[in-house]
Design a protein around this motif. Structure first.
Motif, PDB file in Angstrom:
ATOM      1  N   LEU A   1       0.823  -1.204   0.000  1.00  0.00           N
ATOM      2  CA  LEU A   1       0.000   0.000   0.000  1.00  0.00           C
ATOM      3  C   LEU A   1       0.861   1.259   0.000  1.00  0.00           C
ATOM      4  CD1 LEU A   1      -2.753  -1.064   2.572  1.00  0.00           C
ATOM      5  CD2 LEU A   1      -2.956  -0.962   0.074  1.00  0.00           C
ATOM      6  N   TYR A   2       2.037   1.179   0.639  1.00  0.00           N
ATOM      7  CA  TYR A   2       2.952   2.319   0.614  1.00  0.00           C
ATOM      8  C   TYR A   2       3.485   2.554  -0.802  1.00  0.00           C
ATOM      9  CZ  TYR A   2       2.987   2.135   5.720  1.00  0.00           C
ATOM     10  OH  TYR A   2       2.620   2.151   7.037  1.00  0.00           O
ATOM     11  N   TYR A   3       3.736   1.454  -1.490  1.00  0.00           N
ATOM     12  CA  TYR A   3       4.197   1.582  -2.884  1.00  0.00           C
ATOM     13  C   TYR A   3       3.128   2.283  -3.723  1.00  0.00           C
ATOM     14  CZ  TYR A   3       5.464   0.294  -7.648  1.00  0.00           C
ATOM     15  OH  TYR A   3       5.768   0.330  -8.977  1.00  0.00           O
ATOM     16  N   MET A   4       1.864   1.859  -3.551  1.00  0.00           N
ATOM     17  CA  MET A   4       0.770   2.501  -4.273  1.00  0.00           C
ATOM     18  C   MET A   4       0.650   3.969  -3.891  1.00  0.00           C
ATOM     19  SD  MET A   4      -2.116  -0.513  -4.035  1.00  0.00           S
ATOM     20  CE  MET A   4      -1.710  -2.198  -4.528  1.00  0.00           C
ATOM     21  N   PHE A   5       0.865   4.247  -2.605  1.00  0.00           N
ATOM     22  CA  PHE A   5       0.822   5.624  -2.116  1.00  0.00           C
ATOM     23  C   PHE A   5       1.900   6.462  -2.808  1.00  0.00           C
ATOM     24  CE2 PHE A   5       1.844   9.054   0.807  1.00  0.00           C
ATOM     25  CZ  PHE A   5       0.592   9.491   1.231  1.00  0.00           C
ATOM     26  N   MET A   6       3.102   5.889  -2.918  1.00  0.00           N
ATOM     27  CA  MET A   6       4.212   6.594  -3.562  1.00  0.00           C
ATOM     28  C   MET A   6       3.958   6.816  -5.055  1.00  0.00           C
ATOM     29  SD  MET A   6       7.283   4.540  -1.608  1.00  0.00           S
ATOM     30  CE  MET A   6       8.622   5.173  -2.601  1.00  0.00           C
ATOM     31  N   ARG A   7       3.150   5.933  -5.643  1.00  0.00           N
ATOM     32  CA  ARG A   7       2.830   6.057  -7.071  1.00  0.00           C
ATOM     33  C   ARG A   7       1.593   6.923  -7.305  1.00  0.00           C
ATOM     34  NH1 ARG A   7       5.127   2.207 -10.500  1.00  0.00           N
ATOM     35  NH2 ARG A   7       4.056   3.423 -12.097  1.00  0.00           N
ATOM     36  N   GLY A   8       1.095   7.555  -6.232  1.00  0.00           N
ATOM     37  CA  GLY A   8      -0.032   8.457  -6.382  1.00  0.00           C
ATOM     38  C   GLY A   8      -1.390   7.840  -6.125  1.00  0.00           C
ATOM     39  N   GLN A   9      -1.417   6.521  -5.845  1.00  0.00           N
ATOM     40  CA  GLN A   9      -2.691   5.857  -5.554  1.00  0.00           C
ATOM     41  C   GLN A   9      -2.989   5.982  -4.051  1.00  0.00           C
ATOM     42  OE1 GLN A   9      -2.867   1.888  -7.318  1.00  0.00           O
ATOM     43  NE2 GLN A   9      -1.251   2.471  -8.742  1.00  0.00           N
ATOM     44  N   ILE A  10      -3.186   7.216  -3.622  1.00  0.00           N
ATOM     45  CA  ILE A  10      -3.312   7.527  -2.201  1.00  0.00           C
ATOM     46  C   ILE A  10      -4.557   6.903  -1.595  1.00  0.00           C
ATOM     47  CG2 ILE A  10      -3.532   9.429  -0.536  1.00  0.00           C
ATOM     48  CD1 ILE A  10      -1.975  11.163  -2.521  1.00  0.00           C
ATOM     49  N   ARG A  11      -5.642   6.826  -2.367  1.00  0.00           N
ATOM     50  CA  ARG A  11      -6.897   6.303  -1.835  1.00  0.00           C
ATOM     51  C   ARG A  11      -6.789   4.845  -1.394  1.00  0.00           C
ATOM     52  NH1 ARG A  11     -11.905   8.403  -5.656  1.00  0.00           N
ATOM     53  NH2 ARG A  11     -11.734  10.642  -5.171  1.00  0.00           N
ATOM     54  N   GLN A  12      -5.908   4.092  -2.060  1.00  0.00           N
ATOM     55  CA  GLN A  12      -5.786   2.675  -1.728  1.00  0.00           C
ATOM     56  C   GLN A  12      -5.446   2.462  -0.256  1.00  0.00           C
ATOM     57  OE1 GLN A  12      -6.424   0.042  -3.563  1.00  0.00           O
ATOM     58  NE2 GLN A  12      -6.926   1.199  -5.398  1.00  0.00           N
ATOM     59  N   LEU A  13      -4.586   3.323   0.274  1.00  0.00           N
ATOM     60  CA  LEU A  13      -4.161   3.181   1.663  1.00  0.00           C
ATOM     61  C   LEU A  13      -5.322   3.397   2.619  1.00  0.00           C
ATOM     62  CD1 LEU A  13      -1.876   2.789   3.715  1.00  0.00           C
ATOM     63  CD2 LEU A  13      -1.369   5.225   3.530  1.00  0.00           C
ATOM     64  N   PHE A  14      -6.195   4.352   2.298  1.00  0.00           N
ATOM     65  CA  PHE A  14      -7.277   4.704   3.212  1.00  0.00           C
ATOM     66  C   PHE A  14      -8.559   3.904   2.957  1.00  0.00           C
ATOM     67  CE2 PHE A  14      -4.509   8.440   2.820  1.00  0.00           C
ATOM     68  CZ  PHE A  14      -4.169   8.617   4.150  1.00  0.00           C
ATOM     69  N   LYS A  15      -8.627   3.229   1.798  1.00  0.00           N
ATOM     70  CA  LYS A  15      -9.798   2.422   1.481  1.00  0.00           C
ATOM     71  C   LYS A  15      -9.606   0.959   1.848  1.00  0.00           C
ATOM     72  CE  LYS A  15     -11.656   2.930  -2.553  1.00  0.00           C
ATOM     73  NZ  LYS A  15     -11.760   3.050  -4.027  1.00  0.00           N
ATOM     74  N   ASP A  16      -8.397   0.565   2.155  1.00  0.00           N
ATOM     75  CA  ASP A  16      -8.093  -0.841   2.411  1.00  0.00           C
ATOM     76  C   ASP A  16      -8.816  -1.343   3.656  1.00  0.00           C
ATOM     77  OD1 ASP A  16      -6.363  -3.258   1.845  1.00  0.00           O
ATOM     78  OD2 ASP A  16      -5.752  -2.799   3.894  1.00  0.00           O
ATOM     79  N   ASP A  17      -9.608  -2.406   3.509  1.00  0.00           N
ATOM     80  CA  ASP A  17     -10.412  -2.935   4.618  1.00  0.00           C
ATOM     81  C   ASP A  17      -9.548  -3.425   5.772  1.00  0.00           C
ATOM     82  OD1 ASP A  17     -12.711  -2.377   3.280  1.00  0.00           O
ATOM     83  OD2 ASP A  17     -13.161  -4.435   2.694  1.00  0.00           O
ATOM     84  N   GLU A  18      -8.436  -4.078   5.446  1.00  0.00           N
ATOM     85  CA  GLU A  18      -7.584  -4.612   6.505  1.00  0.00           C
ATOM     86  C   GLU A  18      -6.948  -3.489   7.316  1.00  0.00           C
ATOM     87  OE1 GLU A  18      -4.067  -7.943   7.017  1.00  0.00           O
ATOM     88  OE2 GLU A  18      -4.032  -6.633   5.265  1.00  0.00           O
ATOM     89  N   THR A  19      -6.476  -2.449   6.639  1.00  0.00           N
ATOM     90  CA  THR A  19      -5.867  -1.317   7.333  1.00  0.00           C
ATOM     91  C   THR A  19      -6.887  -0.634   8.242  1.00  0.00           C
ATOM     92  OG1 THR A  19      -4.347  -0.952   5.485  1.00  0.00           O
ATOM     93  CG2 THR A  19      -4.614   0.858   7.046  1.00  0.00           C
ATOM     94  N   LYS A  20      -8.102  -0.455   7.732  1.00  0.00           N
ATOM     95  CA  LYS A  20      -9.142   0.175   8.551  1.00  0.00           C
ATOM     96  C   LYS A  20      -9.485  -0.680   9.764  1.00  0.00           C
ATOM     97  CE  LYS A  20     -12.005   0.841   5.054  1.00  0.00           C
ATOM     98  NZ  LYS A  20     -13.201   1.265   4.275  1.00  0.00           N
ATOM     99  N   ALA A  21      -9.526  -1.986   9.579  1.00  0.00           N
ATOM    100  CA  ALA A  21      -9.811  -2.885  10.704  1.00  0.00           C
ATOM    101  C   ALA A  21      -8.694  -2.839  11.728  1.00  0.00           C
ATOM    102  CB  ALA A  21      -9.995  -4.313  10.195  1.00  0.00           C
ATOM    103  N   PHE A  22      -7.453  -2.769  11.258  1.00  0.00           N
ATOM    104  CA  PHE A  22      -6.298  -2.722  12.150  1.00  0.00           C
ATOM    105  C   PHE A  22      -6.300  -1.444  12.987  1.00  0.00           C
ATOM    106  CE2 PHE A  22      -1.736  -1.373  12.579  1.00  0.00           C
ATOM    107  CZ  PHE A  22      -1.394  -2.268  13.583  1.00  0.00           C
ATOM    108  N   ILE A  23      -6.458  -0.302  12.336  1.00  0.00           N
ATOM    109  CA  ILE A  23      -6.457   0.981  13.044  1.00  0.00           C
ATOM    110  C   ILE A  23      -7.642   1.061  14.009  1.00  0.00           C
ATOM    111  CG2 ILE A  23      -6.609   3.480  12.799  1.00  0.00           C
ATOM    112  CD1 ILE A  23      -3.941   2.256  11.915  1.00  0.00           C
TER     113      ILE A  23
END
Length: 502
Positions: A273-295
């Motif tokens: 997700l960090y790689y996608m973030f670095m490539r400009g796909q910022i939404r992927q980090l905040f839309k990811d179900d696993e990341t949201k569940a973890f936080i």
């Protein structure tokens, strides 16, 4: 990040005989890996020389031994077919971890820093698997070189298989045949690059950037360079080894605690997700179900423990929040740093922390545990089962990130979780038989299998694991290994059918 195991079958060329295991290639790769470990040991020798310590000679001895054994394995692996199959991959991964630990423990053992074989092996396995449990009762008595090597093992282990992939497989021309897929739920996330070697380099770059940032921030917080580097290694690897017996509590610094808390959490999020973030796909980090569940899990547990500390332990609000969020982050990410003895907290908080130990962090990160993706899939499947009771004909797929999870993946995830708990129960029973109390045995087993570090009661964050019986240390070392390699990758090798020649 031992979510990734070689898992592709692409056979070319003749092996001779009926063997499905390319023994020569396995020996060749293991030999090269031991030579790589020799270089890593030499770096630690350099640290000892910088601090004008005599321990450098033990690292030199171990470097020569690694080179000798590694060279021998390369010799016996000459003329090997350039092929790595699924079975070869499991063998390589398992034997790599065992060899790295066996040779990595030697500096501790031959120097007398850890004079017991059981203790030296346990400490080193705990390092490479980023578990962080220690048998040392006086950490600060170790030399700078030994302390550096101890922390370095965790940093190496944090991205161990990626390290293996990028450093070794391309040399033999088989890197394009290797897939990161030991963790079934990894299929939820898109591959960040079609070439695995390129993907590995990007993930290593992210790992280095996180580590370097932690070093700089800890220097601003008053740590010296040596302590900052060692703690950055342990933070980004979510390992938890400290250079101080009191761990992070030694500095008594809110700034340092918050910095480490933030980066423990960042290191437990899927690196792709960090790689996608670095490539400009910022939404992927905040839309990811696993990341949201973890936080969400971290925040809810932190809130509950903060309230408990204020009402039941008399903590001030800021102190309660800081102690809670640090310890929850440390346990949930399987890091294992400590700033407070949670054994002195309410037993209610222990149950929350036990859940955090089992759940762990996200897939594709350096954290351990079952992983939140599996937890999300299991819970959504349970929810669907309740719906099916009222609507038997309804088609209710389990969805993650908007995509339906296949029945194969769902079955694999459920099987993994059940088998994970069975392993924990069996080990818990064995340790109780060896004389540990129910609470001590449960804490050490869950902590080892989840690569967390501190356990409960006698083996909590305030004490080392040195008092454990030697047999218990070997059992827990094995649990650390199978926990880091996703259970099936190691236990599969005990099946007779794995070694059949047809």
């Amino acid at each position: 990040m031992e979510d990734f195991i070689i898992n592709d079958i692409h056979i070319t060329g003749n092996r001779g005989g009926n063997s499905l295991i390319n023994k020569k290639m396995i020996l060749r790769i293991l030999g090269v890996l031991l030579c790589i470990e020799a270089v890593l040991l030499l770096i630690s020798a350099g640290v000892s020389l910088i601090y004008e310590e005599q321990d450098y000679i033990y690292f030199v001895y171990c470097t020569l031994l690694n080179l000798g054994v590694g060279g021998t394995l390369i010799f016996f692996g000459r003329n090997a077919d350039n092929v790595v199959t699924r079975r070869d991959g499991y063998c390589i991964v398992a034997f790599t971890w065992l060899l790295f630990t066996a040779f990595g423990m030697l500096p501790f053992y031959i120097s007398g820093a850890i004079p017991s074989v059981s203790n030296a092996f346990f400490e080193t396995m705990s390092g490479f698997t980023t578990t962080g449990a220690t048998i040392l009762d006086d950490i600060e008595s170790l030399s700078h070189g030994m302390l550096f090597w101890r922390s370095f093992t965790q940093w190496i282990g944090g991205l161990g298989i990626i390290f293996f992939t990028i450093a070794v497989l391309p040399i033999f021309g088989v890197g394009n045949q290797v897939l990161f897929s030991a963790e079934a739920t990894g299929v939820i996330h898109d591959k960040i690059h079609p070439k695995i070697s390129v993907m590995a380099k990007w993930l290593w770059l992210i790992y280095l950037l996180l580590t370097g940032t932690v070093v700089v921030l800890l220097l601003f917080g008053g740590m010296n360079l040596f302590d900052a580097v060692c703690h950055a290694f342990a933070t980004t690897a979510t390992g938890g080894y400290s250079t101080k017996q009191d761990s992070i509590a030694y500095w008594n610094s809110a700034y340092i605690e918050y910095v480490i808390t933030i980066f423990m959490l960042l290191s437990s999020i899927n690196f792709s997700l960090y790689y996608m973030f670095m490539r400009g796909q910022i939404r992927q980090l905040f839309k990811d179900d696993e990341t949201k569940a973890f936080i969400t899990s971290v925040l809810v547990i932190t809130l509950l423990i903060t309230v408990s500390l204020v009402l039941q332990n008399g903590y001030g609000l800021e102190r309660a929040f800081r102690a809670a969020v640090f310890q929850v982050a440390s346990i949930h990410t399987s890091c294992g740093f400590a700033t407070d003895d949670y054994n002195a907290w309410s037993p209610f908080t222990w149950m929350l922390l036990l859940y955090a130990m089992v759940a762990g962090g996200c897939t594709g990160s350096t954290s351990g545990g079952v992983k939140l993706m599996r937890v999300v899939i299991v819970l959504r499947n349970v929810k669907n089962e309740f719906s099916r009771l009222m609507h038997p004909r309804a088609v209710l797929p389990v969805k993650v990130n908007g995509q339906a999870v296949s029945q194969h993946t769902l079955s694999t995830v459920v099987t993994f979780v059940i088998f994970y708990l069975i392993c924990a129960f069996v080990a818990w029973t064995v340790l109780v038989f060896l004389g540990l109390s129910l609470q001590d045995a449960l804490g050490t087993v869950i902590s080892s299998l989840g690569n967390t570090g501190p356990g409960l009661a006698t083996y909590g964050p305030a004490f080392s694991w040195n008092a454990l019986p030697d047999l218990a240390k070997w059992i827990l070392s094995f649990l650390m290994l199978i926990g880091r390699l996703e259970v099936f990758g190691i236990l599969l090798m005990f099946a007779p059918s794995f070694w059949e020649k047809h």
